[in-house]
Design a protein around this motif. Structure first.
Motif, short mmCIF file in Angstrom:
data_model
loop_
_atom_site.label_atom_id
_atom_site.label_comp_id
_atom_site.label_asym_id
_atom_site.label_seq_id
_atom_site.Cartn_x
_atom_site.Cartn_y
_atom_site.Cartn_z
N ASN A 101 -1.12 -3.69 8.52
CA ASN A 101 -0.37 -2.33 8.75
C ASN A 101 0.83 -2.22 7.98
OD1 ASN A 101 0.97 0.10 10.63
ND2 ASN A 101 3.04 -0.84 10.45
N SER A 102 0.15 -0.67 7.79
CA SER A 102 1.68 0.52 6.74
C SER A 102 2.50 1.18 6.50
CB SER A 102 0.51 0.27 5.19
OG SER A 102 1.02 1.00 4.43
N GLU A 103 2.89 1.29 6.30
CA GLU A 103 3.99 2.49 7.39
C GLU A 103 3.54 3.92 6.49
OE1 GLU A 103 8.57 3.50 8.34
OE2 GLU A 103 7.58 1.34 8.19
N ARG A 104 3.71 4.04 5.71
CA ARG A 104 3.40 4.72 4.09
C ARG A 104 2.01 5.36 4.27
NH1 ARG A 104 8.00 3.93 0.48
NH2 ARG A 104 7.72 1.54 0.49
N VAL A 105 1.34 4.50 3.81
CA VAL A 105 -0.54 4.85 3.22
C VAL A 105 -1.19 3.57 4.03
CG1 VAL A 105 -1.89 4.82 1.90
CG2 VAL A 105 0.48 4.91 1.56
N PRO A 106 -1.79 4.43 5.20
CA PRO A 106 -2.15 3.51 6.41
C PRO A 106 -3.45 3.03 5.75
CG PRO A 106 -1.49 5.79 7.36
CD PRO A 106 -1.22 5.88 5.34
N ASN A 107 -3.27 1.56 6.66
CA ASN A 107 -4.68 0.25 6.08
C ASN A 107 -4.31 0.98 4.77
OD1 ASN A 107 -6.21 -0.83 6.69
ND2 ASN A 107 -8.27 0.37 6.82
N LYS A 108 -3.61 0.78 3.81
CA LYS A 108 -3.47 0.72 2.68
C LYS A 108 -4.71 -0.97 1.43
CE LYS A 108 0.72 -0.49 0.69
NZ LYS A 108 2.02 0.27 0.56
N ASN A 109 -3.92 -1.70 2.00
CA ASN A 109 -4.73 -3.14 1.47
C ASN A 109 -6.01 -3.27 1.53
OD1 ASN A 109 -2.18 -4.29 0.19
ND2 ASN A 109 -2.10 -4.40 2.80
N MET A 110 -6.50 -1.98 2.73
CA MET A 110 -7.66 -2.24 2.81
C MET A 110 -8.79 -1.13 2.88
SD MET A 110 -9.37 -5.53 3.20
CE MET A 110 -11.06 -4.95 3.66
N ARG A 111 -7.64 0.07 2.36
CA ARG A 111 -8.67 1.12 1.87
C ARG A 111 -8.97 1.46 0.44
NH1 ARG A 111 -4.29 7.06 1.55
NH2 ARG A 111 -5.98 7.93 0.02
N ASP A 112 -10.50 2.17 0.84
CA ASP A 112 -11.57 2.25 -0.87
C ASP A 112 -10.67 2.44 -2.16
OD1 ASP A 112 -14.64 1.86 -1.75
OD2 ASP A 112 -13.30 4.31 -2.41
N PHE A 113 -10.58 1.74 -2.83
CA PHE A 113 -10.59 2.48 -4.27
C PHE A 113 -11.55 1.71 -5.52
CE2 PHE A 113 -8.24 1.26 -8.52
CZ PHE A 113 -7.46 1.86 -7.84
N ASP A 114 -12.51 2.11 -5.70
CA ASP A 114 -13.67 2.60 -6.66
C ASP A 114 -13.89 1.12 -6.15
OD1 ASP A 114 -14.05 2.23 -9.40
OD2 ASP A 114 -13.80 0.53 -9.97
N GLY A 115 -14.88 2.06 -4.90
CA GLY A 115 -15.82 1.48 -3.90
C GLY A 115 -15.36 0.07 -3.30
N ALA A 116 -14.51 -0.29 -3.06
CA ALA A 116 -13.96 -1.52 -2.73
C ALA A 116 -12.48 -1.63 -1.82
CB ALA A 116 -13.55 -2.92 -3.58
N PRO A 117 -11.75 -2.23 -1.11
CA PRO A 117 -10.71 -2.30 -0.85
C PRO A 117 -10.03 -2.28 -1.92
CG PRO A 117 -11.94 -3.94 0.78
CD PRO A 117 -12.61 -3.83 -1.01
#
Length: 226
Positions: free
Chosen positions: A14-30
């Motif tokens: 869980n990420s408070e300020r940026v939801p689902n931050k660690n698994m959020r798409d960045f350049d086509g991958a988490p």
């Protein structure tokens, strides 16, 4: 001396300020894949240790990075938004073999393997004098406190900003330390005799807010021209 260490990459689901931050798409991958690739490209890092409370993160890491990753299931007593990172580090290094560690965050997607290598080399070469090293960003501008009192300059003497004594912001890019230094500092990743390592401010972007995510994405697109 054998210049090898383990990297600690703690992540919560869980990420408070940026939801689902660690698994959020960045350049086509988490998002966390970006710093993982840099860590594993370093010639000094043996494994990346992921301490997490998320089965999704754990399974994704094992799927994509195999035996290069060590998963530590985060116990309930060190879960939550108000747990100190030093408490998580203490838990991890007490269970891991090895003496030297680098701790970083998934929120540093622009951090380069070359920078990691240079920081590790500086850490090991300075062990006769220093016990730890951490990343900083150099800042040369006029600072004031909340009462409009100048902090690092005299308004009566209007120096050019480039002539001001620089300040260095702890940027959370990385912390390198030994078990012994961590213990001597009473459970802190910055030891009693630390040194700093300056990181380019574009490479040092740390994602704390949604705006930071957008900035990191834009910089990543143009990273070859930075």
């Amino acid at each position: 001396m054998r210049l090898k260490l383990k990297a600690l990459l703690p992540m919560k689901g869980n990420s408070e300020r940026v939801p689902n931050k660690n698994m959020r798409d960045f350049d086509g991958a988490p998002l966390y894949h970006a710093v993982m690739r840099s860590l594993l490209a370093s010639k000094y890092i043996e494994n990346v240790v992921i301490n997490t409370d998320s089965n999704i993160i754990a399974e994704d890491a094992k799927k994509h990075f195999g035996d290069k990753v060590i998963i530590i299931d985060r116990p309930e007593e060190i879960q939550g938004d108000f747990v100190s990172m030093n408490d998580i580090i203490k838990y991890d290094i007490s269970r891991l073999e090895g003496e030297h560690f680098l701790q970083t965050h998934s929120t540093n997607p622009l951090l380069r393997a070359e920078t990691i290598n240079k920081a590790i080399e500086k850490y090991f070469s300075g062990l006769d004098e220093f016990d730890s090293i951490f990343g900083v960003t150099k800042i040369q501008t006029r600072f004031y406190d909340k009462n409009a009192k100048p902090v690092n300059h005299d308004p009566k003497e209007l120096l050019r900003t480039q002539d001001l004594e620089p300040l260095y912001e702890e940027n959370s890019n990385f912390y390198i330390f030994s078990k012994e230094a961590f213990i001597q500092a009473r459970g802190k990743r910055i030891g009693l005799k630390p040194q700093i390592f300056e990181v380019n401010k574009l490479e040092a972007v740390d994602i704390d807010e949604p705006e930071d995510f957008k900035l990191a994405e834009l910089l990543h697109i143009h990273k070859d021209n930075l």
